[in-house]
Design a protein around this motif. Structure first.
Motif, PDB file in Angstrom:
ATOM      1  N   ARG A  54      36.141  49.183  60.732  1.00  0.00           N
ATOM      2  CA  ARG A  54      37.618  48.980  61.302  1.00  0.00           C
ATOM      3  C   ARG A  54      38.578  48.041  60.318  1.00  0.00           C
ATOM      4  NH1 ARG A  54      36.681  46.956  67.301  1.00  0.00           N
ATOM      5  NH2 ARG A  54      34.579  47.507  66.903  1.00  0.00           N
ATOM      6  N   VAL A  55      38.679  48.438  59.381  1.00  0.00           N
ATOM      7  CA  VAL A  55      39.728  47.850  58.365  1.00  0.00           C
ATOM      8  C   VAL A  55      40.749  48.878  57.779  1.00  0.00           C
ATOM      9  CG1 VAL A  55      37.593  46.522  57.435  1.00  0.00           C
ATOM     10  CG2 VAL A  55      38.211  48.599  56.256  1.00  0.00           C
ATOM     11  N   ASN A  56      41.735  48.452  57.007  1.00  0.00           N
ATOM     12  CA  ASN A  56      42.858  49.030  56.748  1.00  0.00           C
ATOM     13  C   ASN A  56      42.152  50.090  55.574  1.00  0.00           C
ATOM     14  OD1 ASN A  56      45.040  50.016  55.151  1.00  0.00           O
ATOM     15  ND2 ASN A  56      46.292  48.386  55.970  1.00  0.00           N
ATOM     16  N   PRO A  57      42.590  51.328  55.734  1.00  0.00           N
ATOM     17  CA  PRO A  57      41.980  52.338  54.637  1.00  0.00           C
ATOM     18  C   PRO A  57      42.403  51.896  53.170  1.00  0.00           C
ATOM     19  CG  PRO A  57      42.984  53.402  56.465  1.00  0.00           C
ATOM     20  CD  PRO A  57      43.383  52.122  56.757  1.00  0.00           C
ATOM     21  N   ILE A  62      42.931  44.802  59.253  1.00  0.00           N
ATOM     22  CA  ILE A  62      43.946  45.862  59.144  1.00  0.00           C
ATOM     23  C   ILE A  62      45.179  45.373  58.529  1.00  0.00           C
ATOM     24  CG2 ILE A  62      44.992  47.704  60.393  1.00  0.00           C
ATOM     25  CD1 ILE A  62      42.917  47.621  62.421  1.00  0.00           C
ATOM     26  N   LEU A  64      46.924  55.596  59.447  1.00  0.00           N
ATOM     27  CA  LEU A  64      46.855  54.781  57.967  1.00  0.00           C
ATOM     28  C   LEU A  64      46.264  55.769  57.101  1.00  0.00           C
ATOM     29  CD1 LEU A  64      46.283  51.249  59.190  1.00  0.00           C
ATOM     30  CD2 LEU A  64      48.720  52.079  58.643  1.00  0.00           C
ATOM     31  N   ALA A  65      44.959  56.199  57.073  1.00  0.00           N
ATOM     32  CA  ALA A  65      44.561  56.764  56.178  1.00  0.00           C
ATOM     33  C   ALA A  65      45.329  58.288  55.874  1.00  0.00           C
ATOM     34  CB  ALA A  65      42.928  57.350  56.466  1.00  0.00           C
ATOM     35  N   ASP A  66      45.704  58.781  56.999  1.00  0.00           N
ATOM     36  CA  ASP A  66      46.428  60.209  56.663  1.00  0.00           C
ATOM     37  C   ASP A  66      47.656  60.082  56.045  1.00  0.00           C
ATOM     38  OD1 ASP A  66      44.127  61.389  58.096  1.00  0.00           O
ATOM     39  OD2 ASP A  66      45.313  61.427  59.908  1.00  0.00           O
ATOM     40  N   ILE A 101      44.029  53.179  62.420  1.00  0.00           N
ATOM     41  CA  ILE A 101      43.414  53.483  61.160  1.00  0.00           C
ATOM     42  C   ILE A 101      43.186  54.940  60.485  1.00  0.00           C
ATOM     43  CG2 ILE A 101      41.094  53.213  60.045  1.00  0.00           C
ATOM     44  CD1 ILE A 101      40.661  50.583  61.737  1.00  0.00           C
ATOM     45  N   GLY A 102      43.038  55.696  61.613  1.00  0.00           N
ATOM     46  CA  GLY A 102      43.150  57.289  61.113  1.00  0.00           C
ATOM     47  C   GLY A 102      44.746  57.627  60.686  1.00  0.00           C
ATOM     48  N   VAL A 148      51.092  47.046  56.470  1.00  0.00           N
ATOM     49  CA  VAL A 148      50.788  46.790  57.864  1.00  0.00           C
ATOM     50  C   VAL A 148      50.954  45.087  57.916  1.00  0.00           C
ATOM     51  CG1 VAL A 148      49.230  46.675  59.744  1.00  0.00           C
ATOM     52  CG2 VAL A 148      48.792  48.524  58.023  1.00  0.00           C
ATOM     53  N   VAL A 196      37.101  57.539  52.528  1.00  0.00           N
ATOM     54  CA  VAL A 196      37.820  56.216  52.698  1.00  0.00           C
ATOM     55  C   VAL A 196      38.192  56.171  54.411  1.00  0.00           C
ATOM     56  CG1 VAL A 196      40.072  55.081  52.432  1.00  0.00           C
ATOM     57  CG2 VAL A 196      38.755  56.099  50.450  1.00  0.00           C
ATOM     58  N   ARG A 197      38.614  57.256  55.048  1.00  0.00           N
ATOM     59  CA  ARG A 197      38.786  57.375  56.337  1.00  0.00           C
ATOM     60  C   ARG A 197      37.666  56.852  57.256  1.00  0.00           C
ATOM     61  NH1 ARG A 197      42.438  60.677  59.456  1.00  0.00           N
ATOM     62  NH2 ARG A 197      41.616  60.911  61.636  1.00  0.00           N
ATOM     63  N   ASP A 207      41.211  52.809  66.087  1.00  0.00           N
ATOM     64  CA  ASP A 207      40.503  54.208  65.428  1.00  0.00           C
ATOM     65  C   ASP A 207      41.625  54.831  65.354  1.00  0.00           C
ATOM     66  OD1 ASP A 207      37.836  53.166  65.392  1.00  0.00           O
ATOM     67  OD2 ASP A 207      37.174  54.571  66.821  1.00  0.00           O
ATOM     68  N   GLU A 208      42.671  55.105  66.302  1.00  0.00           N
ATOM     69  CA  GLU A 208      43.676  55.983  66.040  1.00  0.00           C
ATOM     70  C   GLU A 208      44.872  55.207  65.121  1.00  0.00           C
ATOM     71  OE1 GLU A 208      44.239  58.934  67.224  1.00  0.00           O
ATOM     72  OE2 GLU A 208      42.391  58.872  68.338  1.00  0.00           O
ATOM     73  N   ALA A 223      36.493  53.151  56.724  1.00  0.00           N
ATOM     74  CA  ALA A 223      37.569  52.403  57.223  1.00  0.00           C
ATOM     75  C   ALA A 223      37.590  52.234  58.653  1.00  0.00           C
ATOM     76  CB  ALA A 223      39.101  52.984  56.772  1.00  0.00           C
ATOM     77  N   ARG A 224      37.332  53.486  59.513  1.00  0.00           N
ATOM     78  CA  ARG A 224      37.109  53.719  60.791  1.00  0.00           C
ATOM     79  C   ARG A 224      35.854  52.847  61.145  1.00  0.00           C
ATOM     80  NH1 ARG A 224      40.124  58.482  63.299  1.00  0.00           N
ATOM     81  NH2 ARG A 224      38.991  58.284  64.995  1.00  0.00           N
TER      82      ARG A 224
END
Lengths: 131, 299
Positions: free
Chosen positions: A46-49, B199, B179-181, B176-177, B34, A38-39, B173-174, A42-43
């Motif tokens: 460039r979208v929300n995970p 996002i 948000l994922a974590d 989104i990372g 968000v 997912v991570r 990137d930072e 998403a990166r």
């Protein structure tokens, strides 16, 4: 290759869901192979995970993807185990979307049907090519 | 306010002398979302952020952080919030390494290794004075400092302002990372609508000192469409659509409608008679332009 288009009427999670389904359908994503985390996806997009997560969850519920705890998410080994009713409903929804797009653009019934036939052949050919 | 709102803005009004900047603005930022706060320059975004942070006392109304009044509970709330201000405001002669060392003991949740890894990914020199860094590097330092404390609420005030494409990409990137974590809750004010669109999950638009939109992005995008009627005699009204930003041209006319559904499309097409009806979805930027009334300037 998965692409998202913010000007598309479909929400992004739906575009990701449809895109992955298409890649599985055309053999671009092979049965049993892992899909990106997912991570990572998403990166890349460039979208929300959470958006990717929602698409994965729906595909897992539909049997297109399988989640193996601690290992990741994979393309299911066989075709998704849909009931007959689910299969009919899914096909009808997709057909209604396609037809309303065609009607909006003033495409004739014959033209729309022939596009379906050539997409069908193209998909089968690319699956053969992958094998 | 809703039970799980990290930030609640309640009937907020801000006046500077005779000038009303915000008037009766209310919204909640639910945990795990968000939230994009949009508006043209001078529409009170920064005043709102200052009120939300308890840095400014509103003329009327209140902002609540984690359920407590922001103005009264500022010191307690600040330990749970990460802020990237519009203008990076660290002392110019301190290095990134010194800033990390200075901030670390202030937070129980500080993760120094993660902060250093972020600075390394953004190619920020640890030993150079803050004042000598580029705009993008300064932003990266502020974001690394904000995220190092694993804040419950992250506030980004126009974080991409003045950044080039590479620095902007690194910032997203930072974000989104993180948000994922951690499933971070974030309030973002921005003019980079294309960047924030994929996002954000909630959007509020400030215009004329009030909110003209405040809803989930999917819902917002589902109800806005551009409808174009071409051909001879079109229908005399946009009914059952609610149009804004209407344009009349030789070829026909178009409007952005705010209440689109497939049923209303069918009803409108049935009334349209001989004219062709085209319907197109809009990006967040196009919706924003229609809402703040500059759609007519479109070429």
């Amino acid at each position: 290759m998965l692409r998202i288009d913010p000007r598309d009427a479909l929400p992004i999670w739906k575009q990701i869901e449809d895109g992955l389904r298409r890649m599985v359908g055309t053999g671009g994503l092979r049965p049993g192979r892992p899909v990106p985390s997912v991570r990572d996806l998403a990166r890349e997009l460039r979208v929300n995970p959470m958006t990717v997560s929602k698409a994965y969850q729906r595909l897992a519920e539909a049997g297109v993807l399988v989640v193996r705890r601690g290992e990741g998410t994979f393309v299911a080994d066989g075709p998704p185990p849909l009931t007959r009713a689910e299969r009919t409903r899914t096909m009808r929804e997709a057909a209604a979307r396609y037809v309303s797009l065609a009607v909006t653009m003033g495409v004739s019934r014959d033209e729309a049907a022939s596009e379906v036939a050539s997409a069908w052949d193209g998909t089968l050919r690319s699956r053969e090519g992958e094998r | 306010m809703s039970v799980d709102a990290v930030l609640s803005v309640e009937g907020l009004a801000v006046r500077y002398g005779p000038r009303t900047v915000l008037d009766g603005v209310s919204f909640d930022v639910p945990r795990g979302t968000v939230f994009a706060l949009l508006g043209r320059n001078g529409t009170g975004k920064s005043s709102l952020v200052r009120c939300a942070l308890g840095q400014q006392k509103p003329t009327r109304g209140a902002t609540r952080l984690f359920g407590e009044d922001a103005w009264a509970s500022r010191p307690r709330a600040m330990a749970r919030i990460g802020v990237v201000p519009e203008e990076p405001d660290a002392p110019p002669d301190m290095t990134a390494a010194e800033l990390l060392a200075f901030c670390a003991p202030l937070y129980e949740t500080w993760d120094d290794a993660a902060a250093r890894a972020r600075l390394e990914r953004s190619a920020v020199p640890l030993r150079a004075p803050f004042g000598t860094l580029s705009k993008g590097q300064k932003g990266a330092v502020m974001l690394a400092l904000a995220l190092a404390a694993a804040p419950e609420l992250l506030i980004l005030d126009d974080p991409t302002l003045g950044l080039d494409a590479v620095a902007r990409r690194a910032l997203y990137d930072e974000l989104i990372g993180d948000l994922a974590d951690r499933g971070t809750t974030a309030l973002v004010t921005t003019h980079d609508l294309d960047g924030i669109e994929p996002i954000a999950d909630r959007v509020a638009v400030l215009h004329g000192s009030r909110l003209v939109a405040n809803e989930g992005l999917d819902a917002l995008k589902a109800r806005f469409r551009r409808v174009r009627c071409t051909g001879m005699a079109g229908p005399t009204s946009w009914e059952p659509f609610e149009p804004i930003a209407t344009v009349e041209k030789d070829w026909g006319r178009e409007a952005v409608v705010t209440n689109f559904t497939e049923e209303r499309r069918a009803a409108f097409v049935a009334r349209a008679g001989g004219s062709d009806v085209e319907v197109a979805a809009l990006s967040l930027e196009e919706i924003f332009l229609a809402l703040v009334g500059t759609a007519g300037a479109r070429s």
